[in-house]
Design a protein around this motif. Structure first.
Motif, mmCIF file in Angstrom:
data_model
loop_
_atom_site.group_PDB
_atom_site.id
_atom_site.type_symbol
_atom_site.label_atom_id
_atom_site.label_comp_id
_atom_site.label_asym_id
_atom_site.label_seq_id
_atom_site.Cartn_x
_atom_site.Cartn_y
_atom_site.Cartn_z
ATOM 1 N N UNK A 81 0.819 -1.208 0.000
ATOM 2 C CA UNK A 81 0.000 0.000 0.000
ATOM 3 C C UNK A 81 0.852 1.257 0.000
ATOM 4 N N UNK A 82 1.801 1.326 0.905
ATOM 5 C CA UNK A 82 2.596 2.559 1.020
ATOM 6 C C UNK A 82 3.420 2.807 -0.244
ATOM 7 N N UNK A 83 3.950 1.743 -0.843
ATOM 8 C CA UNK A 83 4.716 1.913 -2.081
ATOM 9 C C UNK A 83 3.795 2.361 -3.211
ATOM 10 N N UNK A 84 2.576 1.791 -3.273
ATOM 11 C CA UNK A 84 1.649 2.144 -4.344
ATOM 12 C C UNK A 84 1.241 3.615 -4.285
ATOM 13 N N UNK A 85 0.928 4.116 -3.098
ATOM 14 C CA UNK A 85 0.497 5.515 -2.972
ATOM 15 C C UNK A 85 1.597 6.459 -3.450
ATOM 16 N N UNK A 86 2.814 6.175 -3.084
ATOM 17 C CA UNK A 86 3.926 7.037 -3.518
ATOM 18 C C UNK A 86 4.157 6.937 -5.026
ATOM 19 N N UNK A 87 3.987 5.748 -5.544
ATOM 20 C CA UNK A 87 4.161 5.557 -6.977
ATOM 21 C C UNK A 87 3.110 6.322 -7.774
ATOM 22 N N UNK A 117 3.223 3.890 -13.533
ATOM 23 C CA UNK A 117 1.964 3.186 -13.311
ATOM 24 C C UNK A 117 2.112 1.673 -13.485
ATOM 25 N N UNK A 118 3.091 1.233 -14.268
ATOM 26 C CA UNK A 118 3.271 -0.205 -14.490
ATOM 27 C C UNK A 118 3.525 -0.928 -13.173
ATOM 28 N N UNK A 119 4.146 -0.231 -12.209
ATOM 29 C CA UNK A 119 4.404 -0.845 -10.918
ATOM 30 C C UNK A 119 3.179 -1.078 -10.075
ATOM 31 N N UNK A 120 2.035 -0.478 -10.435
ATOM 32 C CA UNK A 120 0.826 -0.639 -9.627
ATOM 33 C C UNK A 120 0.281 -2.062 -9.688
ATOM 34 N N UNK A 121 0.454 -2.756 -10.818
ATOM 35 C CA UNK A 121 -0.118 -4.093 -10.964
ATOM 36 C C UNK A 121 0.515 -5.103 -10.013
ATOM 37 N N UNK A 122 1.861 -5.258 -9.959
ATOM 38 C CA UNK A 122 2.405 -6.210 -8.986
ATOM 39 C C UNK A 122 2.084 -5.844 -7.543
ATOM 40 N N UNK A 123 1.976 -4.551 -7.255
ATOM 41 C CA UNK A 123 1.615 -4.142 -5.900
ATOM 42 C C UNK A 123 0.178 -4.550 -5.580
ATOM 43 N N UNK A 124 -0.714 -4.450 -6.559
ATOM 44 C CA UNK A 124 -2.091 -4.904 -6.363
ATOM 45 C C UNK A 124 -2.124 -6.401 -6.086
#
Length: 466
Positions: A81-87, A117-124
């Motif tokens: 979560x924290x990584x996604x918000x910053x991304x 934004x590509x990093x959002x998928x593995x974080x999800x």
């Protein structure tokens, strides 16, 4: 007196949180897809060559290739979560830069920032696997993946009317505002995931070398349209790439906490998934680049003289097929097995690409062909993502799936740049329109590359059995 403490029940992700992740995926999919149908318009407004247009079409993917493995690794260790918000804050900044860009250099900068934004998928995928049971997590992964593609469908539909009715600046401003709103929803609704293995140090040497590998590879791909003019530069880049790969492998083998576990990548079921994903995405990217260009060619020749709005409308059936392919691929893989589904998808896609090389004289030829390619490609890639996400341990979810997405990005970049090289080589001195043979060659090469991945499906089957 002994007090018995009852352990707290495990935190579960609420349905609203899953839909918040889905909304964010849809918004980022929209933002990612608005360039493709309006690329001819952007080339005219910004006085871009076809090679520069090909570079613009992959600028976002270049950053994605760099960010995805880093985001996946950091999410595994420090909380998704924290990584996604910053991304997503970086993505919103990139969308704002693109919306306000006065010319090509600034627009390229915005696209590079948006690539985060590509990093959002593995974080999800990290989050849904952490807070949902195995069966529900597969459904959630399918929902998030499907809504990302659905967002791409919406972006394809609205891109032309927005660019022609308002301006190219609103192409990026509208979806960026939705990304910001969806990020706030994720921040509010998603449970706070505690860091896992936060005591592990970041593998900075591995990160620097991997970034160098990806940048060198992308630079080489960006020079592909001019391969005949600068062979020595491309040769030097090839040697540099080989040296960086060698150094990275040595560093990762010796690191106590490697960014990428090479033993994980070496599993037959994992590396074969990456090879198949790359080949399928090369073929998909060729069709994504060549079909709009073919629609844009003047109707006085072999093209159709379509406007950006017309191109978006013609591409819509293919985007609908891609949106349907996500859940279809998941259901088919559960029933028939991932290997059988992937083999069928590759066969359909290869045959369609070869057919387009010889049959593209009517609009419906391209519309139907693009839809079949999108359906087959979506089924294959979704099967690879879901299979990879669910075949590794929870602590490796982000890393393993991010490498699938990196492979996807590199495949798309390679396909786009190869297509640009064919069109550049097929445009004679003083001519503005490439020869029809350039399109024929592009479709044929894409079909052959995709078909060759069938040889790897058997290895994928071995990985399934293991």
């Amino acid at each position: 007196m002994t007090t018995i403490t009852t352990p707290a029940p495990p935190v579960r992700m609420r349905r609203a949180a899953v839909w918040a992740l889905g909304a964010l995926a849809a918004a980022t999919g929209t933002l990612e897809s608005v360039v493709t149908p309006t690329l001819p318009l952007l080339q005219r407004e910004l006085s871009m060559s076809r090679a520069e247009g090909a570079l613009l079409s992959v600028a976002m993917l270049i950053t994605g290739a760099l960010v995805a493995p880093v985001a996946g690794s950091l999410g595994d260790r420090h909380g998704g979560k924290r990584v996604m918000v910053r991304l997503m804050a970086v993505v919103c900044a990139g969308g704002l830069v693109s919306a306000l860009a006065p010319g090509l250099p600034v627009l390229l900068l915005g696209q590079v920032l948006q690539g985060a934004m590509v990093g959002a998928m593995p974080l999800s995928f990290i989050l849904v696997r952490k807070y949902l049971p195995a069966g529900e997590s597969q459904v959630a992964i399918g929902v998030v993946s499907g809504l990302f593609v659905g967002g791409g469908m919406l972006g394809t539909l609205i891109a032309g009317p927005v660019a022609e009715g308002l301006s190219r600046h609103w192409l990026f401003a509208i979806p960026t505002s939705v990304v910001a709103a969806a990020t706030l929803c994720v921040r509010r609704l998603m449970p706070d995931d505690a860091p896992a293995g936060s005591d592990a140090r970041i593998d900075w040497p591995g990160l620097v070398l991997l970034s160098g590998i990806l940048l060198t590879l992308m630079l080489g791909l960006s020079m592909a349209p001019e391969v005949g003019a600068r062979p020595l530069a491309l040769g030097a880049l090839a040697l540099l790439l080989a040296a960086l790969v060698t150094g990275w492998v040595r560093v990762e083998r010796r690191s106590p906490a490697p960014m990428v576990d090479l033993s994980l990548v070496a599993r037959p079921g994992i590396w074969s998934a990456y090879v198949i994903t790359f080949a399928v995405c090369v073929g998909t990217a060729v069709s994504m680049y060549l079909v709009p260009q073919l629609f844009d060619v003047s109707a006085d020749g072999y093209g159709f003289g379509a406007s950006s709005t017309d191109i978006g409308r013609y591409l819509l059936p293919g985007t609908v097929a891609a949106a349907v392919s996500g859940p279809l691929g998941g259901v088919a893989a559960r029933r028939f097995g991932a290997s059988a589904v992937v083999a069928a998808g590759i066969a359909v896609m290869s045959a369609t690409l070869v057919a387009l090389a010889f049959v593209h004289g009517e609009v419906w030829h391209l519309v139907v062909g693009k839809a079949l390619i999108a359906l087959a490609s979506g089924v294959c890639v979704t099967a690879m993502v879901v299979r990879t996400a669910t075949s590794v341990g929870h602590g490796d979810t982000g890393t393993a799936t991010s490498l699938v997405l990196v492979t996807r990005v590199i495949g798309f970049a390679a396909g786009a740049q190869i297509s640009g090289a064919f069109l550049t080589a097929g445009t004679g001195p003083g001519a503005d329109v490439p020869a029809e043979s350039a399109f024929v060659t592009g479709f044929l090469v894409a079909g052959v590359v995709t078909a060759l991945s069938l040889f790897v499906v058997r290895t994928l089957s071995k990985g399934d059995k293991e």
